[in-house]
Write a protein that holds these residues in place. Structure first.
Motif, mmCIF file in Angstrom:
data_model
loop_
_atom_site.group_PDB
_atom_site.id
_atom_site.type_symbol
_atom_site.label_atom_id
_atom_site.label_comp_id
_atom_site.label_asym_id
_atom_site.label_seq_id
_atom_site.Cartn_x
_atom_site.Cartn_y
_atom_site.Cartn_z
ATOM 1 N N GLY A 29 2.073 -18.864 34.051
ATOM 2 C CA GLY A 29 2.308 -20.240 33.646
ATOM 3 C C GLY A 29 1.081 -20.861 32.987
ATOM 4 N N PHE A 30 1.067 -22.191 32.937
ATOM 5 C CA PHE A 30 -0.017 -22.898 32.252
ATOM 6 C C PHE A 30 -1.371 -22.726 32.943
ATOM 7 C CE2 PHE A 30 3.312 -25.511 30.199
ATOM 8 C CZ PHE A 30 2.856 -25.398 28.890
ATOM 9 N N VAL A 31 -2.405 -22.602 32.129
ATOM 10 C CA VAL A 31 -3.786 -22.623 32.608
ATOM 11 C C VAL A 31 -4.509 -23.663 31.768
ATOM 12 C CG1 VAL A 31 -5.929 -21.321 32.842
ATOM 13 C CG2 VAL A 31 -3.743 -20.183 33.222
ATOM 14 N N PHE A 32 -4.945 -24.734 32.417
ATOM 15 C CA PHE A 32 -5.571 -25.819 31.652
ATOM 16 C C PHE A 32 -7.078 -25.899 31.878
ATOM 17 C CE2 PHE A 32 -1.185 -27.683 31.499
ATOM 18 C CZ PHE A 32 -1.097 -27.700 30.114
ATOM 19 N N SER A 33 -7.706 -24.731 32.046
ATOM 20 C CA SER A 33 -9.152 -24.775 32.317
ATOM 21 C C SER A 33 -9.959 -24.925 31.033
ATOM 22 C CB SER A 33 -9.580 -23.529 33.077
ATOM 23 O OG SER A 33 -9.119 -22.379 32.430
ATOM 24 N N ASP A 34 -9.433 -24.435 29.937
ATOM 25 C CA ASP A 34 -10.158 -24.538 28.665
ATOM 26 C C ASP A 34 -9.200 -25.085 27.605
ATOM 27 O OD1 ASP A 34 -11.943 -24.337 26.616
ATOM 28 O OD2 ASP A 34 -11.817 -22.151 26.427
ATOM 29 N N ILE A 35 -9.286 -26.390 27.382
ATOM 30 C CA ILE A 35 -8.308 -27.034 26.512
ATOM 31 C C ILE A 35 -8.936 -27.416 25.178
ATOM 32 C CG2 ILE A 35 -6.579 -28.850 26.385
ATOM 33 C CD1 ILE A 35 -6.936 -29.219 29.396
ATOM 34 N N LYS A 36 -8.188 -27.176 24.104
ATOM 35 C CA LYS A 36 -8.638 -27.590 22.770
ATOM 36 C C LYS A 36 -7.756 -28.761 22.288
ATOM 37 C CE LYS A 36 -12.035 -24.826 22.233
ATOM 38 N NZ LYS A 36 -11.834 -23.511 22.738
ATOM 39 N N PHE A 37 -8.331 -29.574 21.417
ATOM 40 C CA PHE A 37 -7.613 -30.764 20.957
ATOM 41 C C PHE A 37 -7.633 -30.876 19.430
ATOM 42 C CE2 PHE A 37 -9.055 -31.736 25.209
ATOM 43 C CZ PHE A 37 -8.022 -32.468 25.764
ATOM 44 N N ILE A 38 -6.715 -31.705 18.931
ATOM 45 C CA ILE A 38 -6.811 -32.156 17.543
ATOM 46 C C ILE A 38 -6.843 -33.695 17.561
ATOM 47 C CG2 ILE A 38 -5.729 -30.155 16.444
ATOM 48 C CD1 ILE A 38 -3.090 -31.651 16.465
ATOM 49 N N THR A 39 -7.279 -34.272 16.445
ATOM 50 C CA THR A 39 -7.415 -35.737 16.406
ATOM 51 C C THR A 39 -6.046 -36.406 16.281
ATOM 52 O OG1 THR A 39 -7.568 -35.767 14.015
ATOM 53 C CG2 THR A 39 -9.648 -35.560 15.229
ATOM 54 N N PHE A 40 -6.024 -37.705 16.498
ATOM 55 C CA PHE A 40 -4.786 -38.478 16.362
ATOM 56 C C PHE A 40 -4.266 -38.390 14.925
ATOM 57 C CE2 PHE A 40 -2.632 -42.514 15.344
ATOM 58 C CZ PHE A 40 -1.582 -42.438 16.248
ATOM 59 N N GLU A 41 -5.195 -38.483 13.965
ATOM 60 C CA GLU A 41 -4.814 -38.432 12.546
ATOM 61 C C GLU A 41 -4.105 -37.122 12.222
ATOM 62 O OE1 GLU A 41 -7.893 -39.361 13.621
ATOM 63 O OE2 GLU A 41 -7.383 -41.488 13.367
ATOM 64 N N LYS A 42 -4.708 -36.021 12.712
ATOM 65 C CA LYS A 42 -4.126 -34.693 12.458
ATOM 66 C C LYS A 42 -2.746 -34.611 13.106
ATOM 67 C CE LYS A 42 -4.408 -31.138 10.368
ATOM 68 N NZ LYS A 42 -4.869 -30.984 8.989
ATOM 69 N N HIS A 43 -2.681 -35.131 14.300
ATOM 70 C CA HIS A 43 -1.439 -35.101 15.070
ATOM 71 C C HIS A 43 -0.298 -35.780 14.306
ATOM 72 C CE1 HIS A 43 1.384 -35.595 18.349
ATOM 73 N NE2 HIS A 43 1.273 -36.894 18.312
ATOM 74 N N THR A 44 -0.586 -36.902 13.685
ATOM 75 C CA THR A 44 0.474 -37.641 12.986
ATOM 76 C C THR A 44 0.914 -36.929 11.714
ATOM 77 O OG1 THR A 44 -1.210 -38.948 11.864
ATOM 78 C CG2 THR A 44 -0.229 -39.914 13.829
ATOM 79 N N LYS A 45 0.030 -36.080 11.164
ATOM 80 C CA LYS A 45 0.393 -35.364 9.932
ATOM 81 C C LYS A 45 1.278 -34.159 10.197
ATOM 82 C CE LYS A 45 -3.629 -36.701 7.216
ATOM 83 N NZ LYS A 45 -5.014 -36.299 6.954
#
Length: 401
Positions: free
Chosen positions: A51-67
């Motif tokens: 299942g999920f492992v949230f020990s090393d999480i990567k993100f994108i910005t809000f702007e990228k997310h909306t695109k």
DNA sequence: TTTAACCGCGTATACGTAAT
DNA sequence: ATTACGTATACGCGGTTAAA
């Protein structure tokens, strides 16, 4: 339970949505995948076989997310990895309340909107060998395994009535609970063992009766380095004396006592390679390489020769109980004395000069016995834990026969 | 699908220094 | 002077992920 009163239907026939991620021009470049940001951008490491492992999480910005368009993970979505590591599944339950979560290009979302299927049941079915075997068949690619959405849609699922689904879930939750309880029990025992030793060594601070002295490791044991591995010498597979290399510490069954090795020697061979023989009950640990940071330890179950990338500590019997020494060594984090160059390295002198707390021999014996009992208990529990997992799988498989 | 890059982990060996 | 030893470091390997 195993009478086939239910029919097999494909994912698409069952009206289960397969949603691919956005792979368009706006797909995040590697420099747009950040340590912090608005939207979690899942990578394969986040989807383990458990299942999920949230020990090393990567993100994108809000702007990228909306695109970006497709690929937002909602509550109760199941995420399936489709490239590289194929077939790992995770059910998303938004406990951590991120603003948004997206899949990357090597996974798909499986979304259940069929009122006749309990999502948790679907998750268990997808995790069963019945489905795993189908995934194995549809995966292709030599260098990099992958599966396509089209093939995923054709995966066949055995879906019984809602009542039967509930019945199955009740049974499997029972097993899940048992497995989890054992996992917790093992964690607890490990913790309690550590605390016991810590408590004892600190007891002299309170002027308690047990007197611990601080001594250097070299005062209570002999520290040695192993013998250079001779590349052009033919090592035996099954001879009298084991030749231990770092990797042998990873062989199942060698968790505490080194029972099996890949290579071995006879007495004549030892002379030929100028091998140093170490006594039974000596303690070995990696000296060079990344494994030196992992704090692995092993006890020789018999006289052995060891590789030069390992260190060997032989207790001076008049000073030190070897089981006690082993337990103390387990508590030492040697990554702290490792040199900070390209490759980790524990040097002999630094190790020899580490101070440990040590009481009189008779007290050592007693403490060692207590801790040994813990080890045996924990080992036992791990065996049962593994058995429970096996049983759980068997039962789940039986249901889908 | 192929190729390259990377990572984690482990292995082999060059070389300075101590022992003989 | 020669060998044995211990340390430092370059390299290998298998698996995964990213790029082409």
């Amino acid at each position: 339970m195993t009478n086939q009163t239910y029919s097999l239907k494909s994912l698409s026939d069952l009206d289960i949505k397969i949603i691919d991620g956005d792979r368009g021009a706006e797909y995040p470049k590697s420099n747009e995948i950040l340590k912090n940001g608005y939207c979690v951008f899942l990578n394969a490491k986040n989807i383990s076989s458990e299942g999920f492992v949230f020990s090393d999480i990567k993100f994108i910005t809000f702007e990228k997310h909306t695109k970006l368009l497709k690929g937002i993970v909602k509550n109760n979505d199941i995420v399936l990895t489709t490239r590289g590591t194929v077939g790992n599944l995770a059910l998303f339950v938004d406990k951590l309340s991120y603003d948004a979560v997206r899949i990357n290009s090597s996974m798909v979302i499986i979304r259940n909107e069929n009122p006749n299927i309990i999502t948790d049941f679907l998750y268990k079915v997808l995790n069963s060998d019945f489905v795993k075997n189908q995934i194995k068949k549809i995966s292709y690619g030599s260098a990099q395994n992958q599966i396509t959405v089209k093939d995923i849609k054709n995966i066949m699922l055995p879906i019984p009535t809602l009542d039967k689904q509930k019945e199955f879930l009740e049974l499997i939750y029972l097993w899940d609970n048992a497995v989890n309880q054992y996992k917790k029990l093992i964690e607890y025992l490990n913790k309690y063992k550590r605390m016991t030793l810590q408590h004892l060594t600190e007891s002299n601070v309170d002027n308690n009766k047990i007197i611990f002295k601080q001594k250097l490791l070299e005062e209570v044991c002999i520290v040695n380095i192993g013998t250079k591995f001779e590349g052009n010498f033919k090592y035996k597979v099954k001879a009298e004396i084991p030749f231990i290399k770092i990797n042998d510490l990873n062989i199942p069954g060698n968790e505490k006592y080194i029972i099996k090795t890949k290579l071995s020697l006879n007495r004549k061979d030892i002379k030929k390679i100028n091998g140093k023989l170490f006594y039974k009950n000596s303690i070995i640990l990696p000296k060079v390489g990344a494994s030196a940071l992992l704090n692995k330890r092993g006890i020789l179950s018999r006289e052995s020769v060891i590789d030069n990338n390992l260190l060997c500590l032989t207790a001076n019997e008049k000073e030190c109980n070897s089981e006690y020494l082993y337990q103390i060594l387990l508590t030492l984090d040697l990554s702290k004395i490792s040199q900070e160059s390209a490759i980790p390295l524990i040097n002999k002198r630094e190790l020899s000069n580490i101070r440990i707390f040590i009481p009189e021999l008779d007290v050592q014996n007693k403490i060692a016995n207590i801790l040994k009992k813990y080890d045996e208990l924990i080992e036992n529990k791990i065996k049962i834990y593994k058995l429970l997992i096996k049983q759980r799988l068997l039962i789940s498989n039986k249901f889908f026969l």
